[in-house]
Design a protein around this motif. Sequence first.
Motif, PDB file in Angstrom:
ATOM      1  N   ILE A 157      25.007   8.476 -21.972  1.00  0.00           N
ATOM      2  CA  ILE A 157      24.261   9.355 -21.070  1.00  0.00           C
ATOM      3  C   ILE A 157      23.286   8.513 -20.258  1.00  0.00           C
ATOM      4  O   ILE A 157      22.506   7.744 -20.814  1.00  0.00           O
ATOM      5  N   SER A 158      23.344   8.672 -18.944  1.00  0.00           N
ATOM      6  CA  SER A 158      22.532   7.858 -18.049  1.00  0.00           C
ATOM      7  C   SER A 158      21.107   8.397 -17.951  1.00  0.00           C
ATOM      8  O   SER A 158      20.908   9.589 -17.682  1.00  0.00           O
ATOM      9  N   ARG A 159      20.140   7.529 -18.165  1.00  0.00           N
ATOM     10  CA  ARG A 159      18.738   7.909 -17.958  1.00  0.00           C
ATOM     11  C   ARG A 159      18.475   7.966 -16.446  1.00  0.00           C
ATOM     12  O   ARG A 159      18.727   7.019 -15.722  1.00  0.00           O
ATOM     13  N   VAL A 160      17.973   9.103 -15.986  1.00  0.00           N
ATOM     14  CA  VAL A 160      17.708   9.284 -14.562  1.00  0.00           C
ATOM     15  C   VAL A 160      16.556   8.393 -14.109  1.00  0.00           C
ATOM     16  O   VAL A 160      15.551   8.239 -14.799  1.00  0.00           O
ATOM     17  N   ILE A 161      16.729   7.810 -12.935  1.00  0.00           N
ATOM     18  CA  ILE A 161      15.631   7.126 -12.247  1.00  0.00           C
ATOM     19  C   ILE A 161      15.013   8.143 -11.297  1.00  0.00           C
ATOM     20  O   ILE A 161      15.685   8.622 -10.374  1.00  0.00           O
ATOM     21  N   ALA A 162      13.772   8.512 -11.527  1.00  0.00           N
ATOM     22  CA  ALA A 162      13.133   9.550 -10.731  1.00  0.00           C
ATOM     23  C   ALA A 162      11.992   8.982  -9.904  1.00  0.00           C
ATOM     24  O   ALA A 162      11.308   8.045 -10.308  1.00  0.00           O
ATOM     25  N   ASP A 163      11.792   9.557  -8.737  1.00  0.00           N
ATOM     26  CA  ASP A 163      10.611   9.284  -7.937  1.00  0.00           C
ATOM     27  C   ASP A 163      10.052  10.619  -7.467  1.00  0.00           C
ATOM     28  O   ASP A 163      10.790  11.422  -6.882  1.00  0.00           O
ATOM     29  N   PRO A 164       8.739  10.898  -7.719  1.00  0.00           N
ATOM     30  CA  PRO A 164       7.788  10.059  -8.438  1.00  0.00           C
ATOM     31  C   PRO A 164       8.241   9.804  -9.874  1.00  0.00           C
ATOM     32  O   PRO A 164       8.895  10.660 -10.481  1.00  0.00           O
ATOM     33  N   PRO A 165       7.887   8.632 -10.416  1.00  0.00           N
ATOM     34  CA  PRO A 165       8.308   8.297 -11.778  1.00  0.00           C
ATOM     35  C   PRO A 165       7.651   9.205 -12.801  1.00  0.00           C
ATOM     36  O   PRO A 165       6.543   9.706 -12.597  1.00  0.00           O
ATOM     37  N   VAL A 166       8.356   9.426 -13.898  1.00  0.00           N
ATOM     38  CA  VAL A 166       7.828  10.267 -14.970  1.00  0.00           C
ATOM     39  C   VAL A 166       8.005   9.549 -16.294  1.00  0.00           C
ATOM     40  O   VAL A 166       8.687   8.534 -16.381  1.00  0.00           O
ATOM     41  N   GLY A 167       7.388  10.095 -17.326  1.00  0.00           N
ATOM     42  CA  GLY A 167       7.598   9.568 -18.672  1.00  0.00           C
ATOM     43  C   GLY A 167       6.660   8.439 -19.010  1.00  0.00           C
ATOM     44  O   GLY A 167       5.449   8.596 -18.996  1.00  0.00           O
ATOM     45  N   GLN A 168       7.224   7.292 -19.248  1.00  0.00           N
ATOM     46  CA  GLN A 168       6.467   6.155 -19.755  1.00  0.00           C
ATOM     47  C   GLN A 168       6.425   5.047 -18.715  1.00  0.00           C
ATOM     48  O   GLN A 168       7.452   4.689 -18.155  1.00  0.00           O
ATOM     49  N   PRO A 169       5.234   4.510 -18.422  1.00  0.00           N
ATOM     50  CA  PRO A 169       5.169   3.437 -17.428  1.00  0.00           C
ATOM     51  C   PRO A 169       5.901   2.188 -17.899  1.00  0.00           C
ATOM     52  O   PRO A 169       6.036   1.944 -19.094  1.00  0.00           O
ATOM     53  N   GLY A 170       6.371   1.425 -16.930  1.00  0.00           N
ATOM     54  CA  GLY A 170       7.094   0.210 -17.278  1.00  0.00           C
ATOM     55  C   GLY A 170       8.418   0.153 -16.563  1.00  0.00           C
ATOM     56  O   GLY A 170       8.806   1.093 -15.855  1.00  0.00           O
ATOM     57  N   PRO A 171       9.161  -0.921 -16.722  1.00  0.00           N
ATOM     58  CA  PRO A 171      10.438  -1.078 -16.018  1.00  0.00           C
ATOM     59  C   PRO A 171      11.484  -0.081 -16.511  1.00  0.00           C
ATOM     60  O   PRO A 171      11.492   0.316 -17.677  1.00  0.00           O
ATOM     61  N   TYR A 172      12.358   0.286 -15.598  1.00  0.00           N
ATOM     62  CA  TYR A 172      13.460   1.184 -15.933  1.00  0.00           C
ATOM     63  C   TYR A 172      14.418   0.498 -16.897  1.00  0.00           C
ATOM     64  O   TYR A 172      14.784  -0.660 -16.701  1.00  0.00           O
TER      65      TYR A 172
END
Length: 237
Positions: A157-172
């Motif tokens: 399952i692919s983790r979505v890359i969202a903008d604005p970013p959500v969740g936990q800061p740091g690299p995707y």
Amino acid sequence: MTETRIGCAGWNISREAAPSFAGAGSHLQRYAGVLNAVEINSSFYRPHQPQTYARWADSVPDDFRFAVKLPRTITHDQRLLEAGALLDQFAAQAGALGGKLGCVLVQLPPSLRLDTAVADLFMRQLRQRFNCMLACEARHGSWFGDEASALLRGQRISRVIADPPVGQPGPYVATTDEAYIRLHGSPRMYFSAYDQAYLQSVADWLRDHAGWCIFDNTASGAAILNALQLQKMQHSR
């Protein structure tokens, strides 16, 4: 490498974008003559009949693909618990897209903390019903650690890359080889258009990664114009 898919959350064609979608037919037919993917968001709020999905599938070229958003009754009301019957209903509906069903999108509520046992069972149930790409837009920080990454990777399952970013800061951190990008508009979500420099950064990233890029900044008609801009950048590389 898998074909890059660029589209919008919905196929409404704004007046400003209309010259790029000339020709006869419905909005969907005209849209699908130019862009190669669309995200159906309305399925999140209400069910659609199988014959509706089948009609949409018949309206588009063979290489066009739909992403369909999982109903909120599953993600927000049931919070992934005891969702088997609801998943069956959704699969019977969206499955009428046939081979043109390219992705099922799972958008989780910001308050939903990762429970690995619940999530693992749910993702297994989802994978049993769908043989297409699956993408998860989690929005609670607990879904962005190593444990969640391993779970998503294990279920493909692919983790979505969202903008604005959500969740936990740091690299995707990717969980599959195919990315799913959702651009909601920034600084004003759903309204703001992306400028040329930002779109160029997306185009540059997509040169080295397979996946989808969906514009969700639809409220003011920016999405379809941004999708056309990004498509032009892709074709000019």
